[in-house]
Design a protein around this motif. Structure first.
Motif, mmCIF file in Angstrom:
data_model
loop_
_atom_site.group_PDB
_atom_site.id
_atom_site.type_symbol
_atom_site.label_atom_id
_atom_site.label_comp_id
_atom_site.label_asym_id
_atom_site.label_seq_id
_atom_site.Cartn_x
_atom_site.Cartn_y
_atom_site.Cartn_z
ATOM 1 N N GLY A 9 18.509 27.043 20.710
ATOM 2 C CA GLY A 9 19.728 26.846 19.927
ATOM 3 C C GLY A 9 20.624 28.053 20.096
ATOM 4 N N HIS A 10 21.035 28.669 18.969
ATOM 5 C CA HIS A 10 21.694 29.977 18.919
ATOM 6 C C HIS A 10 23.169 29.968 19.313
ATOM 7 N N ILE A 11 23.505 29.341 20.426
ATOM 8 C CA ILE A 11 24.856 29.450 20.972
ATOM 9 C C ILE A 11 25.852 28.569 20.225
ATOM 10 N N HIS A 12 25.377 27.557 19.507
ATOM 11 C CA HIS A 12 26.239 26.593 18.818
ATOM 12 C C HIS A 12 27.082 25.787 19.808
ATOM 13 N N LEU A 13 26.616 25.690 21.024
ATOM 14 C CA LEU A 13 27.215 24.868 22.065
ATOM 15 C C LEU A 13 26.079 24.138 22.767
ATOM 16 N N ALA A 14 26.394 23.016 23.389
ATOM 17 C CA ALA A 14 25.359 22.216 24.038
ATOM 18 C C ALA A 14 25.500 22.288 25.556
ATOM 19 N N ASP A 15 24.384 22.478 26.231
ATOM 20 C CA ASP A 15 24.392 22.390 27.684
ATOM 21 C C ASP A 15 22.991 22.088 28.210
ATOM 22 N N ALA A 16 22.931 21.797 29.498
ATOM 23 C CA ALA A 16 21.659 21.567 30.187
ATOM 24 C C ALA A 16 21.765 22.199 31.558
ATOM 25 N N VAL A 17 20.794 23.033 31.895
ATOM 26 C CA VAL A 17 20.775 23.727 33.182
ATOM 27 C C VAL A 17 19.432 23.459 33.852
ATOM 28 N N LEU A 18 19.479 22.991 35.083
ATOM 29 C CA LEU A 18 18.267 22.812 35.880
ATOM 30 C C LEU A 18 18.187 23.963 36.862
ATOM 31 N N TYR A 19 17.124 24.764 36.750
ATOM 32 C CA TYR A 19 16.966 25.915 37.641
ATOM 33 C C TYR A 19 15.496 26.083 37.977
ATOM 34 N N ASN A 20 15.200 26.146 39.258
ATOM 35 C CA ASN A 20 13.819 26.313 39.714
ATOM 36 C C ASN A 20 12.876 25.277 39.093
ATOM 37 N N GLU A 21 13.385 24.045 39.001
ATOM 38 C CA GLU A 21 12.591 22.907 38.546
ATOM 39 C C GLU A 21 12.229 22.961 37.055
ATOM 40 N N VAL A 22 12.869 23.845 36.314
ATOM 41 C CA VAL A 22 12.746 23.859 34.857
ATOM 42 C C VAL A 22 14.113 23.488 34.281
ATOM 43 N N THR A 23 14.129 22.588 33.313
ATOM 44 C CA THR A 23 15.382 22.216 32.660
ATOM 45 C C THR A 23 15.514 22.988 31.346
ATOM 46 N N TYR A 24 16.613 23.705 31.214
ATOM 47 C CA TYR A 24 16.891 24.515 30.033
ATOM 48 C C TYR A 24 17.965 23.800 29.213
ATOM 49 N N TYR A 25 17.589 23.382 28.010
ATOM 50 C CA TYR A 25 18.520 22.701 27.116
ATOM 51 C C TYR A 25 18.894 23.632 25.973
ATOM 52 N N CYS A 26 20.184 23.751 25.743
ATOM 53 C CA CYS A 26 20.675 24.496 24.586
ATOM 54 C C CYS A 26 21.522 23.538 23.777
ATOM 55 N N ASN A 27 21.099 23.207 22.541
ATOM 56 C CA ASN A 27 21.900 22.322 21.706
ATOM 57 C C ASN A 27 21.924 22.811 20.270
#
Length: 270
Positions: free
Chosen positions: A252-270
């Protein structure tokens, strides 16, 4: 959207954890061609405060989650449960946790918590108090430790503690302390390679949205504060790359939503 416009975009996201590939979707969107083994609702950064309507909106969010026809199996609370303990007196922090105590009564589903930076009691005058730093949050959230892990429905869940003192002894920077990083290394070594791993932290390890939270390019170079995204992300990403069963990291933390795929790991921030 500005980080503090959380009341307009309070994150209600449900995640289906299938047996294989991980997919994240909003509540109204169905899972296609996946055998779901677990359904997770992720809510984060309620910033509970007795001086505003945060308790009302958080309760509304909880009730909505629990009223879904396709109910989640568990709720993940992404931290910053209270508005700010870092720079507040005992009386002020206690008042915020009192709000949490009332809101927490609304949960009818199991809840997994991680500690946010605003959940940390950080004033210098409290250093000798046994509740200083993470201890108060650990107690109020009922955690086994400030970081921990567990298994459920064929997945291994690792919950991290992102908030730590800076080198000058003040709060805070986003990283794993040495003890926790060594624990994480050993934990990933011990988990069977065929068991998928889900990482849960308050502060993102990798996050694209942080680039656009303010004029971070105004100097002619991209500058993202170490309090926004893990400053030790390189070490963590390299560690994850050694363990192909690490599938997803949610924060969480950022108060913004995104999804990043890097090195076969998906990082979700929502």
């Amino acid at each position: 959207m500005k980080r503090r416009e959380w009341l307009k975009a309070m994150g209600l996201v449900t995640a289906g954890v299938p047996a294989g590939q991980f997919t994240l979707f909003h509540a109204a969107k169905p899972v296609v061609n996946s055998r779901r083994v677990l359904r997770i609702a992720h809510m984060t950064d309620p910033h509970l405060n007795p001086s505003n309507k945060s308790a009302y909106w958080t309760t509304l969010c909880i009730e909505h989650i629990q009223s879904l026809q396709d109910k989640p199996d568990v709720i993940f609370n992404g931290g910053d449960t209270i508005n700010d303990a870092l720079r507040k007196s005992e009386t002020e922090v206690l008042a915020q946790w009192d709000v949490w105590d009332e809101v927490a009564k609304k949960f009818r589903l199991p809840v997994v918590h991680t500690i946010g930076n605003h959940d940390v009691w950080g004033i210098a005058d409290a250093q000798q108090d046994p509740r200083y730093a993470k201890a108060w949050a650990v107690e109020k959230l009922g955690l086994p430790n400030r970081y921990y892990d567990y298994e459920q429905n064929g997945w291994h869940f690792i919950v991290l503690d992102s908030t730590h003192l800076k080198e000058d002894g003040t709060w805070y920077t986003a990283k794993l302390d040495t003890e926790q990083f060594e624990w994480l290394k050993q934990k990933l070594q011990d988990i069977p390679s065929n068991r998928p791993v889900f990482i849960f932290s308050h502060i993102p390890i990798v996050c694209a949205a942080a680039f656009f939270d303010g004029d971070n390019e105004r100097t002619g170079e991209w500058t993202i504060p170490g309090a926004w995204v893990h400053i030790d992300a390189r070490s963590i990403v390299e560690l994850f790359h050694q363990h192909k069963n690490v599938r997803v990291a949610v924060s969480g933390h950022i108060h913004l939503a995104d999804a990043v795929l890097y090195n076969e790991v998906t990082y979700y921030c929502n």
